[in-house]
Every structure is written in structure tokens, then in C-alpha cells.
Design a protein around this motif. Structure first.
Motif, short mmCIF file in Angstrom:
data_model
loop_
_atom_site.label_atom_id
_atom_site.label_comp_id
_atom_site.label_asym_id
_atom_site.label_seq_id
_atom_site.Cartn_x
_atom_site.Cartn_y
_atom_site.Cartn_z
N VAL A 71 0.85 -1.20 0.00
CA VAL A 71 0.00 0.00 0.00
C VAL A 71 0.88 1.24 0.00
N ARG A 72 1.90 1.25 0.84
CA ARG A 72 2.81 2.40 0.92
C ARG A 72 3.47 2.66 -0.43
N ASP A 73 3.91 1.62 -1.10
CA ASP A 73 4.52 1.78 -2.42
C ASP A 73 3.53 2.35 -3.43
N ARG A 74 2.28 1.92 -3.37
CA ARG A 74 1.26 2.42 -4.31
C ARG A 74 0.94 3.89 -4.07
N LEU A 75 1.14 4.34 -2.84
CA LEU A 75 0.86 5.74 -2.50
C LEU A 75 2.08 6.63 -2.76
N GLY A 76 3.13 6.06 -3.31
CA GLY A 76 4.29 6.86 -3.66
C GLY A 76 5.42 6.78 -2.67
N GLY A 77 5.27 6.07 -1.58
CA GLY A 77 6.35 5.89 -0.63
C GLY A 77 6.65 7.10 0.23
N GLY A 78 5.90 8.19 0.11
CA GLY A 78 6.16 9.38 0.90
C GLY A 78 5.68 9.28 2.34
N LEU A 79 4.92 8.26 2.64
CA LEU A 79 4.40 8.08 4.00
C LEU A 79 5.28 7.09 4.77
N ALA A 80 5.35 7.27 6.06
CA ALA A 80 6.05 6.31 6.91
C ALA A 80 5.23 5.02 6.96
N TYR A 81 5.92 3.91 7.08
CA TYR A 81 5.26 2.62 7.18
C TYR A 81 4.28 2.61 8.34
N THR A 82 4.69 3.20 9.47
CA THR A 82 3.82 3.23 10.66
C THR A 82 2.55 4.04 10.41
N THR A 83 2.64 5.07 9.57
CA THR A 83 1.45 5.85 9.23
C THR A 83 0.46 4.99 8.45
N VAL A 84 0.98 4.21 7.50
CA VAL A 84 0.11 3.33 6.71
C VAL A 84 -0.54 2.30 7.62
N ILE A 85 0.23 1.73 8.55
CA ILE A 85 -0.32 0.75 9.50
C ILE A 85 -1.42 1.39 10.34
N THR A 86 -1.19 2.61 10.80
CA THR A 86 -2.19 3.30 11.61
C THR A 86 -3.48 3.50 10.83
N ILE A 87 -3.37 3.95 9.59
CA ILE A 87 -4.57 4.18 8.77
C ILE A 87 -5.28 2.86 8.50
N LEU A 88 -4.54 1.81 8.17
CA LEU A 88 -5.16 0.50 7.94
C LEU A 88 -5.86 0.00 9.21
N SER A 89 -5.24 0.21 10.37
CA SER A 89 -5.86 -0.21 11.63
C SER A 89 -7.15 0.56 11.90
N ARG A 90 -7.15 1.85 11.59
CA ARG A 90 -8.37 2.64 11.76
C ARG A 90 -9.46 2.17 10.81
N LEU A 91 -9.08 1.86 9.58
CA LEU A 91 -10.06 1.34 8.62
C LEU A 91 -10.58 -0.01 9.07
N HIS A 92 -9.73 -0.82 9.68
CA HIS A 92 -10.17 -2.11 10.22
C HIS A 92 -11.18 -1.91 11.35
N ALA A 93 -10.91 -0.94 12.23
CA ALA A 93 -11.83 -0.65 13.33
C ALA A 93 -13.18 -0.17 12.81
N LYS A 94 -13.19 0.45 11.63
CA LYS A 94 -14.44 0.94 11.02
C LYS A 94 -15.08 -0.12 10.13
N ASN A 95 -14.53 -1.33 10.13
CA ASN A 95 -15.03 -2.44 9.31
C ASN A 95 -14.95 -2.16 7.81
N ALA A 96 -14.03 -1.30 7.40
CA ALA A 96 -13.86 -1.00 5.98
C ALA A 96 -12.88 -1.97 5.32
N VAL A 97 -11.96 -2.55 6.11
CA VAL A 97 -11.03 -3.55 5.59
C VAL A 97 -10.99 -4.72 6.57
N THR A 98 -10.53 -5.86 6.06
CA THR A 98 -10.30 -7.02 6.91
C THR A 98 -8.79 -7.25 6.95
N ARG A 99 -8.35 -7.96 7.97
CA ARG A 99 -6.93 -8.28 8.04
C ARG A 99 -6.76 -9.74 8.44
N THR A 100 -5.69 -10.32 7.92
CA THR A 100 -5.37 -11.71 8.20
C THR A 100 -3.91 -11.78 8.61
#
Length: 172
Positions: A71-100
Motif C-alpha cells: 500500500v505504501r509503495d502504491r501511494l508513492g512511498g512518501g508516507l512512513a510505514y507506521t502511518t500506513v499501518i495506523t490508517i489500515l488499523s483505523r479502517l479495520h476498526a471501522k469495518n472497511a477492511v479485513t486483516r489476516t
């Protein structure tokens, strides 16, 4: 005694190192970095929810479950890995994504299509209000005649077929 034109000696701060003993005088010829940058050079501040939407679009673009690094690579790599993880975790809490769990990290996938995500957002807004009936009444009264007819048809179909598991037709 006139002290005009003379500078008063400032005592050193308590506990100050020798190089910090005297306060630095500001030098007007040296501009501060934030003041010297032209307005165009400053990065644009993202709007509310914009980063979540970008991350969600990147996850949706994957052929299957994707990693945070992908995901970070698709967004251009300008974001920190931890930022991407935080956003994905928030989306998971909102039931917008699933994680395995995959080893020590996760892979992420869409929980729903765009229509399902929009319905989820509408449901969250409705759930956050105290007077559900007033909110629904205002919503329906603001519909176009075509949308009102579509809503009536959908409600009629749901009444005939019964609520699907987890569908918006159940009352909370």
C-alpha cells in the motif's frame, strides 16, 4: 546615569552549559527556514479522511489481500510505514477492511465494495444521532423523486424477501 546605547549584561541561566551562557541574539539577515520557504513549496495539508480514502483505494486496487508495504509503495512511498499501518488499523476498526495474520504482520483486503462502504458510513452517522426518526425523516424529505422511488422499491423488496444477515434493514 544614562544607559542609552549600552546593552545590559544578561546573567547565564542556572545549569546552562558554557555555550548556552548567553542568549543568542537574533540575526535579521538569517531568515528562519519556515519563513524563507515560498508558499508553493510547503506540502499541501490533506483534507479530513483524504488519507483514509487514498489507502482504501490502494487496497481496492490490489488483486487480493495486500501488505502495508505494498500500500505504501502504491501511494508513492512518501508516507512512513507506521502511518500506513495506523490508517489500515483505523479502517479495520471501522469495518472497511479485513486483516489476516501472515507471519508477524497482516495482509489487508476490502471488507466491502464502494456501495457497501458508503452504506456503512451512512449507518455510522445514523447510529451517532440520538433522534433516529428525525434524521431519517430529514434524509427522506431531501431525496429527489427518483431516489425516493428507488428507496420505496428497495424497502418493498426487503419486506418481501426478509432481511439479509447484517443488512441495514434491521433496527438497532
Amino acid at each position: 546615569m544614562d544607559n542609552a546605547g549600552q546593552h545590559e549584561e544578561v546573567p547565564p541561566r542556572v545549569g546552562a552549559r558554557p555555550e548556552e551562557a548567553r542568549p543568542e541574539k537574533s540575526r535579521p539577515e538569517e531568515a528562519r527556514p519556515e519563513e524563507s520557504r515560498p508558499e508553493e513549496a510547503r506540502p499541501r495539508r490533506r483534507g479530513q479522511g483524504e488519507l483514509e480514502a487514498q489507502v482504501l483505494a490502494a487496497v481496492r486496487a490490489g488483486a487480493g489481500p495486500v501488505t502495508a508495504g505494498w500500500v505504501r509503495d502504491r501511494l508513492g512511498g512518501g508516507l512512513a510505514y507506521t502511518t500506513v499501518i495506523t490508517i489500515l488499523s483505523r479502517l479495520h476498526a471501522k469495518n472497511a477492511v479485513t486483516r489476516t495474520r501472515e507471519g508477524r504482520s497482516y495482509t489487508w483486503a476490502n471488507a466491502s465494495d464502494e456501495a457497501g462502504l458508503a452504506a456503512l458510513r451512512m449507518r455510522r452517522v445514523l447510529d451517532a444521532e440520538r433522534d433516529r426518526e428525525a434524521v431519517l425523516a430529514r434524509f427522506v424529505s431531501a431525496l429527489t423523486p427518483g431516489d425516493e422511488e428507488r428507496l420505496r422499491a428497495l424497502l418493498s423488496r426487503a419486506a418481501r424477501t426478509g432481511p439479509d444477515a447484517g443488512d441495514a434493514s434491521e433496527d438497532r
